[in-house]
Design a protein around this motif. Structure first.
Motif, PDB file in Angstrom:
ATOM      1  N   THR A  75       0.833  -1.202   0.000  1.00 55.98           N
ATOM      2  CA  THR A  75       0.000   0.000   0.000  1.00 55.98           C
ATOM      3  C   THR A  75       0.865   1.248   0.000  1.00 55.98           C
ATOM      4  O   THR A  75       0.613   2.193  -0.761  1.00 55.98           O
ATOM      5  CB  THR A  75      -0.930   0.008   1.231  1.00 55.98           C
ATOM      6  OG1 THR A  75      -1.765  -1.139   1.193  1.00 55.98           O
ATOM      7  CG2 THR A  75      -1.773   1.265   1.277  1.00 55.98           C
ATOM      8  N   LEU A  76       1.893   1.263   0.834  1.00 58.30           N
ATOM      9  CA  LEU A  76       2.771   2.432   0.902  1.00 58.30           C
ATOM     10  C   LEU A  76       3.563   2.633  -0.388  1.00 58.30           C
ATOM     11  O   LEU A  76       3.762   3.771  -0.827  1.00 58.30           O
ATOM     12  CB  LEU A  76       3.704   2.315   2.097  1.00 58.30           C
ATOM     13  CG  LEU A  76       3.035   2.520   3.456  1.00 58.30           C
ATOM     14  CD1 LEU A  76       3.999   2.175   4.576  1.00 58.30           C
ATOM     15  CD2 LEU A  76       2.540   3.947   3.597  1.00 58.30           C
ATOM     16  N   ILE A  98       4.179   5.824  -5.351  1.00 60.51           N
ATOM     17  CA  ILE A  98       4.223   5.958  -6.812  1.00 60.51           C
ATOM     18  C   ILE A  98       3.142   6.923  -7.296  1.00 60.51           C
ATOM     19  O   ILE A  98       3.410   7.819  -8.097  1.00 60.51           O
ATOM     20  CB  ILE A  98       4.080   4.576  -7.477  1.00 60.51           C
ATOM     21  CG1 ILE A  98       5.321   3.733  -7.196  1.00 60.51           C
ATOM     22  CG2 ILE A  98       3.849   4.715  -8.978  1.00 60.51           C
ATOM     23  CD1 ILE A  98       5.180   2.283  -7.588  1.00 60.51           C
ATOM     24  N   LEU A  99       1.926   6.748  -6.801  1.00 62.02           N
ATOM     25  CA  LEU A  99       0.815   7.585  -7.251  1.00 62.02           C
ATOM     26  C   LEU A  99       1.008   9.044  -6.847  1.00 62.02           C
ATOM     27  O   LEU A  99       0.962   9.952  -7.697  1.00 62.02           O
ATOM     28  CB  LEU A  99      -0.500   7.062  -6.682  1.00 62.02           C
ATOM     29  CG  LEU A  99      -1.743   7.870  -7.022  1.00 62.02           C
ATOM     30  CD1 LEU A  99      -2.016   7.793  -8.514  1.00 62.02           C
ATOM     31  CD2 LEU A  99      -2.924   7.378  -6.240  1.00 62.02           C
ATOM     32  N   VAL A 100       1.235   9.280  -5.578  1.00 63.92           N
ATOM     33  CA  VAL A 100       1.368  10.659  -5.100  1.00 63.92           C
ATOM     34  C   VAL A 100       2.658  11.286  -5.632  1.00 63.92           C
ATOM     35  O   VAL A 100       2.682  12.464  -5.988  1.00 63.92           O
ATOM     36  CB  VAL A 100       1.315  10.703  -3.555  1.00 63.92           C
ATOM     37  CG1 VAL A 100       1.643  12.086  -3.027  1.00 63.92           C
ATOM     38  CG2 VAL A 100      -0.053  10.266  -3.075  1.00 63.92           C
ATOM     39  N   GLY A 101       3.727  10.497  -5.705  1.00 58.90           N
ATOM     40  CA  GLY A 101       4.987  11.023  -6.220  1.00 58.90           C
ATOM     41  C   GLY A 101       4.872  11.484  -7.665  1.00 58.90           C
ATOM     42  O   GLY A 101       5.360  12.553  -8.033  1.00 58.90           O
ATOM     43  N   THR A 102       4.201  10.678  -8.489  1.00 52.93           N
ATOM     44  CA  THR A 102       4.015  11.064  -9.884  1.00 52.93           C
ATOM     45  C   THR A 102       3.197  12.346  -9.995  1.00 52.93           C
ATOM     46  O   THR A 102       3.552  13.251 -10.758  1.00 52.93           O
ATOM     47  CB  THR A 102       3.309   9.925 -10.648  1.00 52.93           C
ATOM     48  OG1 THR A 102       4.096   8.742 -10.537  1.00 52.93           O
ATOM     49  CG2 THR A 102       3.131  10.271 -12.098  1.00 52.93           C
ATOM     50  N   GLU A 103       2.131  12.413  -9.241  1.00 46.84           N
ATOM     51  CA  GLU A 103       1.271  13.596  -9.295  1.00 46.84           C
ATOM     52  C   GLU A 103       1.984  14.838  -8.762  1.00 46.84           C
ATOM     53  O   GLU A 103       1.954  15.898  -9.390  1.00 46.84           O
ATOM     54  CB  GLU A 103      -0.007  13.359  -8.485  1.00 46.84           C
ATOM     55  CG  GLU A 103      -0.904  12.301  -9.057  1.00 46.84           C
ATOM     56  CD  GLU A 103      -1.591  12.721 -10.342  1.00 46.84           C
ATOM     57  OE1 GLU A 103      -1.816  13.936 -10.518  1.00 46.84           O
ATOM     58  OE2 GLU A 103      -1.891  11.837 -11.151  1.00 46.84           O
ATOM     59  N   LEU A 104       2.608  14.714  -7.606  1.00 48.33           N
ATOM     60  CA  LEU A 104       3.211  15.874  -6.952  1.00 48.33           C
ATOM     61  C   LEU A 104       4.425  16.389  -7.718  1.00 48.33           C
ATOM     62  O   LEU A 104       4.528  17.589  -8.002  1.00 48.33           O
ATOM     63  CB  LEU A 104       3.597  15.514  -5.515  1.00 48.33           C
ATOM     64  CG  LEU A 104       3.996  16.639  -4.590  1.00 48.33           C
ATOM     65  CD1 LEU A 104       2.855  17.640  -4.457  1.00 48.33           C
ATOM     66  CD2 LEU A 104       4.353  16.086  -3.230  1.00 48.33           C
ATOM     67  N   VAL A 105       5.328  15.496  -8.070  1.00 49.01           N
ATOM     68  CA  VAL A 105       6.535  15.928  -8.778  1.00 49.01           C
ATOM     69  C   VAL A 105       6.184  16.385 -10.191  1.00 49.01           C
ATOM     70  O   VAL A 105       6.700  17.395 -10.676  1.00 49.01           O
ATOM     71  CB  VAL A 105       7.591  14.799  -8.782  1.00 49.01           C
ATOM     72  CG1 VAL A 105       8.778  15.177  -9.630  1.00 49.01           C
ATOM     73  CG2 VAL A 105       8.034  14.492  -7.360  1.00 49.01           C
ATOM     74  N   PHE A 123       9.719  16.870  -4.635  1.00 49.13           N
ATOM     75  CA  PHE A 123      10.348  15.743  -3.939  1.00 49.13           C
ATOM     76  C   PHE A 123      10.356  15.950  -2.423  1.00 49.13           C
ATOM     77  O   PHE A 123      10.162  15.010  -1.662  1.00 49.13           O
ATOM     78  CB  PHE A 123      11.778  15.510  -4.449  1.00 49.13           C
ATOM     79  CG  PHE A 123      11.831  14.742  -5.731  1.00 49.13           C
ATOM     80  CD1 PHE A 123      11.408  13.425  -5.796  1.00 49.13           C
ATOM     81  CD2 PHE A 123      12.312  15.332  -6.887  1.00 49.13           C
ATOM     82  CE1 PHE A 123      11.458  12.704  -6.977  1.00 49.13           C
ATOM     83  CE2 PHE A 123      12.373  14.638  -8.079  1.00 49.13           C
ATOM     84  CZ  PHE A 123      11.946  13.319  -8.114  1.00 49.13           C
ATOM     85  N   VAL A 124      10.567  17.185  -2.009  1.00 47.42           N
ATOM     86  CA  VAL A 124      10.519  17.485  -0.569  1.00 47.42           C
ATOM     87  C   VAL A 124       9.111  17.247  -0.038  1.00 47.42           C
ATOM     88  O   VAL A 124       8.923  16.650   1.029  1.00 47.42           O
ATOM     89  CB  VAL A 124      10.996  18.929  -0.288  1.00 47.42           C
ATOM     90  CG1 VAL A 124      10.702  19.341   1.145  1.00 47.42           C
ATOM     91  CG2 VAL A 124      12.479  19.061  -0.582  1.00 47.42           C
ATOM     92  N   PHE A 129       5.214  13.796   2.919  1.00 44.98           N
ATOM     93  CA  PHE A 129       3.988  13.020   2.806  1.00 44.98           C
ATOM     94  C   PHE A 129       4.238  11.561   3.187  1.00 44.98           C
ATOM     95  O   PHE A 129       3.469  10.970   3.950  1.00 44.98           O
ATOM     96  CB  PHE A 129       3.434  13.098   1.379  1.00 44.98           C
ATOM     97  CG  PHE A 129       2.235  12.224   1.172  1.00 44.98           C
ATOM     98  CD1 PHE A 129       0.988  12.656   1.564  1.00 44.98           C
ATOM     99  CD2 PHE A 129       2.364  10.972   0.608  1.00 44.98           C
ATOM    100  CE1 PHE A 129      -0.124  11.846   1.393  1.00 44.98           C
ATOM    101  CE2 PHE A 129       1.272  10.154   0.434  1.00 44.98           C
ATOM    102  CZ  PHE A 129       0.013  10.592   0.824  1.00 44.98           C
ATOM    103  N   MET A 130       5.318  10.974   2.668  1.00 44.79           N
ATOM    104  CA  MET A 130       5.598   9.571   2.955  1.00 44.79           C
ATOM    105  C   MET A 130       5.990   9.373   4.415  1.00 44.79           C
ATOM    106  O   MET A 130       5.657   8.350   5.011  1.00 44.79           O
ATOM    107  CB  MET A 130       6.701   9.034   2.035  1.00 44.79           C
ATOM    108  CG  MET A 130       6.242   8.818   0.616  1.00 44.79           C
ATOM    109  SD  MET A 130       4.768   7.783   0.476  1.00 44.79           S
ATOM    110  CE  MET A 130       5.338   6.259   1.174  1.00 44.79           C
TER     111      MET A 130
END
Length: 77
Positions: free
Chosen positions: A13-14, A19-26, A59-60, A65-66
């Motif tokens: 899940t993590l 992957i999902l949030v990282g792609t969207e945010l970055v 990335f920060v 978030f993580m």
């Protein structure tokens, strides 16, 4: 370190959330740098610098978030 085994469901899940949030945010932050460079018709080098700065900010944001996600959904236990 805890003696509890790693919960693979929580781990997956993590990883999926990262992957999902990282792609969207970055991606969104990188696009914001690109858009500002184009909007103000900046030199390509300055525009790339904007993109890099905004991507680093993304990335920060992903790191924080993580870190919070792992606190609320611990891998062990």
């Amino acid at each position: 370190m805890s003696d509890k085994p790693i919960n693979l469901v929580r781990l997956s899940t993590l990883v999926a959330v990262a992957i999902l949030v990282g792609t969207e945010l970055v991606g969104a932050s990188w696009a914001a740098g690109w858009a500002l460079g184009g909007l103000f018709q900046l030199d390509p080098l300055v525009s790339r610098a904007f993109e890099v700065v905004f991507a680093l900010a993304g990335f920060v944001g992903l790191y924080f978030f993580m870190r919070t996600a792992i606190k609320h959904e611990p891998i062990r236990g």
